[in-house]
Design a protein around this motif. Structure first.
Motif, PDB file in Angstrom:
ATOM      1  N   THR A   1       6.471  49.394  35.621  1.00 15.20           N
ATOM      2  CA  THR A   1       7.372  48.546  36.400  1.00 15.20           C
ATOM      3  C   THR A   1       8.204  47.623  35.547  1.00 15.20           C
ATOM      4  O   THR A   1       9.189  47.060  36.023  1.00 15.20           O
ATOM      5  CB  THR A   1       6.580  47.637  37.335  1.00 15.20           C
ATOM      6  OG1 THR A   1       5.300  48.169  37.463  1.00 15.20           O
ATOM      7  CG2 THR A   1       7.265  47.483  38.645  1.00 15.20           C
TER       8      THR A   1
ATOM      9  N   ARG B   1      -7.048  47.764  48.952  1.00 17.22           N
ATOM     10  CA  ARG B   1      -5.850  47.486  48.149  1.00 17.22           C
ATOM     11  C   ARG B   1      -5.807  46.027  47.716  1.00 17.22           C
ATOM     12  O   ARG B   1      -5.388  45.710  46.613  1.00 17.22           O
ATOM     13  CB  ARG B   1      -4.596  47.844  48.930  1.00 17.22           C
ATOM     14  CG  ARG B   1      -4.423  49.330  49.099  1.00 17.22           C
ATOM     15  CD  ARG B   1      -3.049  49.663  49.670  1.00 17.22           C
ATOM     16  NE  ARG B   1      -3.123  50.944  50.336  1.00 17.22           N
ATOM     17  CZ  ARG B   1      -3.171  51.102  51.648  1.00 17.22           C
ATOM     18  NH1 ARG B   1      -3.109  50.058  52.446  1.00 17.22           N
ATOM     19  NH2 ARG B   1      -3.262  52.296  52.165  1.00 17.22           N
TER      20      ARG B   1
ATOM     21  N   ARG C   1       6.062  47.003  41.396  1.00 21.43           N
ATOM     22  CA  ARG C   1       4.854  46.871  40.590  1.00 21.43           C
ATOM     23  C   ARG C   1       3.601  46.845  41.468  1.00 21.43           C
ATOM     24  O   ARG C   1       2.579  47.443  41.130  1.00 21.43           O
ATOM     25  CB  ARG C   1       4.926  45.585  39.758  1.00 21.43           C
ATOM     26  CG  ARG C   1       3.687  45.361  38.933  1.00 21.43           C
ATOM     27  CD  ARG C   1       3.838  44.146  38.041  1.00 21.43           C
ATOM     28  NE  ARG C   1       2.580  43.853  37.391  1.00 21.43           N
ATOM     29  CZ  ARG C   1       2.085  42.623  37.287  1.00 21.43           C
ATOM     30  NH1 ARG C   1       2.738  41.610  37.791  1.00 21.43           N
ATOM     31  NH2 ARG C   1       0.949  42.429  36.671  1.00 21.43           N
ATOM     32  N   VAL C   2       3.698  46.177  42.611  1.00 23.61           N
ATOM     33  CA  VAL C   2       2.555  46.086  43.515  1.00 23.61           C
ATOM     34  C   VAL C   2       2.247  47.466  44.105  1.00 23.61           C
ATOM     35  O   VAL C   2       1.086  47.860  44.240  1.00 23.61           O
ATOM     36  CB  VAL C   2       2.840  45.036  44.609  1.00 23.61           C
ATOM     37  CG1 VAL C   2       1.806  45.088  45.715  1.00 23.61           C
ATOM     38  CG2 VAL C   2       2.892  43.641  43.987  1.00 23.61           C
TER      39      VAL C   2
ATOM     40  N   LYS D   1      -6.510  43.902  39.268  1.00 19.63           N
ATOM     41  CA  LYS D   1      -5.478  44.339  38.315  1.00 19.63           C
ATOM     42  C   LYS D   1      -4.527  43.232  37.898  1.00 19.63           C
ATOM     43  O   LYS D   1      -3.876  43.322  36.863  1.00 19.63           O
ATOM     44  CB  LYS D   1      -4.682  45.511  38.902  1.00 19.63           C
ATOM     45  CG  LYS D   1      -5.542  46.756  39.001  1.00 19.63           C
ATOM     46  CD  LYS D   1      -4.719  48.018  39.129  1.00 19.63           C
ATOM     47  CE  LYS D   1      -5.647  49.221  39.034  1.00 19.63           C
ATOM     48  NZ  LYS D   1      -4.956  50.493  39.248  1.00 19.63           N
TER      49      LYS D   1
ATOM     50  N   THR E   1      -8.146  45.690  44.869  1.00 18.08           N
ATOM     51  CA  THR E   1      -7.550  46.349  43.705  1.00 18.08           C
ATOM     52  C   THR E   1      -6.528  45.429  43.045  1.00 18.08           C
ATOM     53  O   THR E   1      -6.509  45.270  41.819  1.00 18.08           O
ATOM     54  CB  THR E   1      -6.862  47.664  44.133  1.00 18.08           C
ATOM     55  OG1 THR E   1      -7.854  48.533  44.669  1.00 18.08           O
ATOM     56  CG2 THR E   1      -6.174  48.342  42.966  1.00 18.08           C
ATOM     57  N   LEU E   2      -5.686  44.810  43.869  1.00 20.92           N
ATOM     58  CA  LEU E   2      -4.663  43.906  43.317  1.00 20.92           C
ATOM     59  C   LEU E   2      -5.317  42.729  42.600  1.00 20.92           C
ATOM     60  O   LEU E   2      -4.895  42.346  41.506  1.00 20.92           O
ATOM     61  CB  LEU E   2      -3.737  43.411  44.429  1.00 20.92           C
ATOM     62  CG  LEU E   2      -2.702  44.417  44.912  1.00 20.92           C
ATOM     63  CD1 LEU E   2      -1.946  43.868  46.117  1.00 20.92           C
ATOM     64  CD2 LEU E   2      -1.729  44.778  43.791  1.00 20.92           C
TER      65      LEU E   2
ATOM     66  N   SER F   1       2.191  48.507  32.919  1.00 25.52           N
ATOM     67  CA  SER F   1       2.647  49.404  33.976  1.00 25.52           C
ATOM     68  C   SER F   1       4.141  49.652  33.804  1.00 25.52           C
ATOM     69  O   SER F   1       4.864  48.798  33.312  1.00 25.52           O
ATOM     70  CB  SER F   1       2.363  48.810  35.351  1.00 25.52           C
ATOM     71  OG  SER F   1       3.534  48.261  35.889  1.00 25.52           O
TER      72      SER F   1
ATOM     73  N   GLU G   1       2.856  50.253  42.609  1.00 18.88           N
ATOM     74  CA  GLU G   1       2.289  51.055  41.519  1.00 18.88           C
ATOM     75  C   GLU G   1       0.845  50.679  41.229  1.00 18.88           C
ATOM     76  O   GLU G   1      -0.008  51.550  41.023  1.00 18.88           O
ATOM     77  CB  GLU G   1       3.141  50.876  40.253  1.00 18.88           C
ATOM     78  CG  GLU G   1       4.466  51.592  40.346  1.00 18.88           C
ATOM     79  CD  GLU G   1       5.371  51.310  39.161  1.00 18.88           C
ATOM     80  OE1 GLU G   1       6.317  52.079  38.960  1.00 18.88           O
ATOM     81  OE2 GLU G   1       5.140  50.312  38.443  1.00 18.88           O
ATOM     82  N   LEU G   2       0.570  49.379  41.216  1.00 22.25           N
ATOM     83  CA  LEU G   2      -0.794  48.931  40.890  1.00 22.25           C
ATOM     84  C   LEU G   2      -1.810  49.456  41.901  1.00 22.25           C
ATOM     85  O   LEU G   2      -2.968  49.659  41.564  1.00 22.25           O
ATOM     86  CB  LEU G   2      -0.860  47.398  40.848  1.00 22.25           C
ATOM     87  CG  LEU G   2      -0.204  46.698  39.652  1.00 22.25           C
ATOM     88  CD1 LEU G   2      -0.283  45.187  39.811  1.00 22.25           C
ATOM     89  CD2 LEU G   2      -0.857  47.129  38.340  1.00 22.25           C
ATOM     90  N   THR G   3      -1.373  49.661  43.139  1.00 19.73           N
ATOM     91  CA  THR G   3      -2.299  50.130  44.166  1.00 19.73           C
ATOM     92  C   THR G   3      -2.225  51.645  44.358  1.00 19.73           C
ATOM     93  O   THR G   3      -2.916  52.195  45.213  1.00 19.73           O
ATOM     94  CB  THR G   3      -2.013  49.438  45.512  1.00 19.73           C
ATOM     95  OG1 THR G   3      -0.624  49.569  45.810  1.00 19.73           O
ATOM     96  CG2 THR G   3      -2.362  47.961  45.447  1.00 19.73           C
TER      97      THR G   3
END
Lengths: 150, 130
Positions: free
Chosen positions: A146, A107, B107-108, A114, A110-111, A144, B110-112
């Motif tokens: 968000t 993760r 958001r974090v 992204k 991934t962060l 996204s 969702e991104l993961t």
């Protein structure tokens, strides 16, 4: 510092740190990075992305780069030139591939990928460098859902 | 006991150095639900306190445990791991719900991709009404 006025990064000095790698120093460097982003006049969105991606790279270096090495330091460099922000995290340990079970380290990586415009991980026998760049005209992750706040 | 109506947040072990990032977890009972309200910064240093606070709430086996992240100001992957850990501990008998909104937390998540795994709500009221 004078960076908060005018274009981002004008007059802000680079942030350079090299400290013993630990979970404590990673948190402390995170706060240094937050202060630097404020001095550089970065927007809230870019600041959040820079600080989180930088922190994930630091934690990655702390937790996984030093299974049995003497040089346990981790380096952080932050610079802004024109419309480009670059955060570089360096360790002098040996890179270990992420486990196939994604888990927490998956993760974090991934962060990193992204949150920035471009992330480059360079691993050699003598250490690993994670270089993350942000082109200030684009905000990664903005597409996204968000973006809608309550 | 962790369960209390008092809104004053009890502190999980505070960091020794006052300049360290700080996280505080307060627990409130709302009917059959325990709400763990987390305030502050969740990183690799403070995530163990969050794991502890959520674990304590889950150990009481209420019907619902809500992790309210509305007042979280920094949220790293260690925080996601804490939520996933709680979700797994909850098992079948406890419903584990998360309150997250905005760029710092939602958001974090969702991104993961963990929003598909966790029950995430925009507000505490939404989470309590399920």
């Amino acid at each position: 510092m004078t960076g908060a006025s005018g274009a981002p990064g004008i007059g802000v000095a680079d942030l350079r740190r090299r400290v013993p790698a630990s979970v404590q120093t990673a948190s402390s460097l995170r706060l240094d990075l937050t202060d630097w982003a404020a001095r550089a006049g970065l927007s809230l969105e870019v600041t959040e992305a820079v600080v989180l991606a930088g922190y994930e790279a630091l934690v990655n270096a702390v937790e996984h780069a030093y299974p049995d090495q003497d040089d346990d330091s981790v380096g952080l460099h932050a610079t802004v030139a024109g419309r480009l922000v670059t955060i570089t995290v360096t360790d002098w340990g040996r890179w270990r591939e992420p486990p196939t079970d994604p888990g927490n380290r998956g993760r974090g990586l991934t962060l990193i990928h992204k949150l920035c415009t471009r992330a480059e991980i360079t691993a050699t026998d003598t250490g690993t460098t994670v270089a993350m760049t942000w082109q200030l005209d684009e905000i990664p992750g903005r597409d996204s859902p968000t973006a809608m706040r309550p | 006991m962790m369960s209390r109506m008092d809104p004053q947040p009890p502190i999980a072990d505070g960091p020794a150095n006052p300049s360290d990032p700080l996280v505080v977890a307060g627990v409130e009972q709302h009917g059959e639900a325990l709400v763990v309200a987390i305030v502050g910064e969740i990183d690799a240093l403070t995530a163990p306190q969050v794991v502890g606070a959520l674990g304590d709430a889950l150990a009481q086996r209420p019907r619902v445990v809500v992790a309210d992240l509305s007042k979280v100001e920094f949220f790293a992957s260690a925080g996601i791991a804490a939520l996933v850990d709680a979700h797994q501990k909850a098992g079948e008998s406890v419903e584990f719900r998360v309150v997250a909104a905005g760029s710092v937390t939602l958001r974090v998540l969702e991104l993961t991709g963990v929003t598909g795994e966790l029950a995430v709500f925009a507000t505490r009221e939404d989470a309590l009404s399920g």
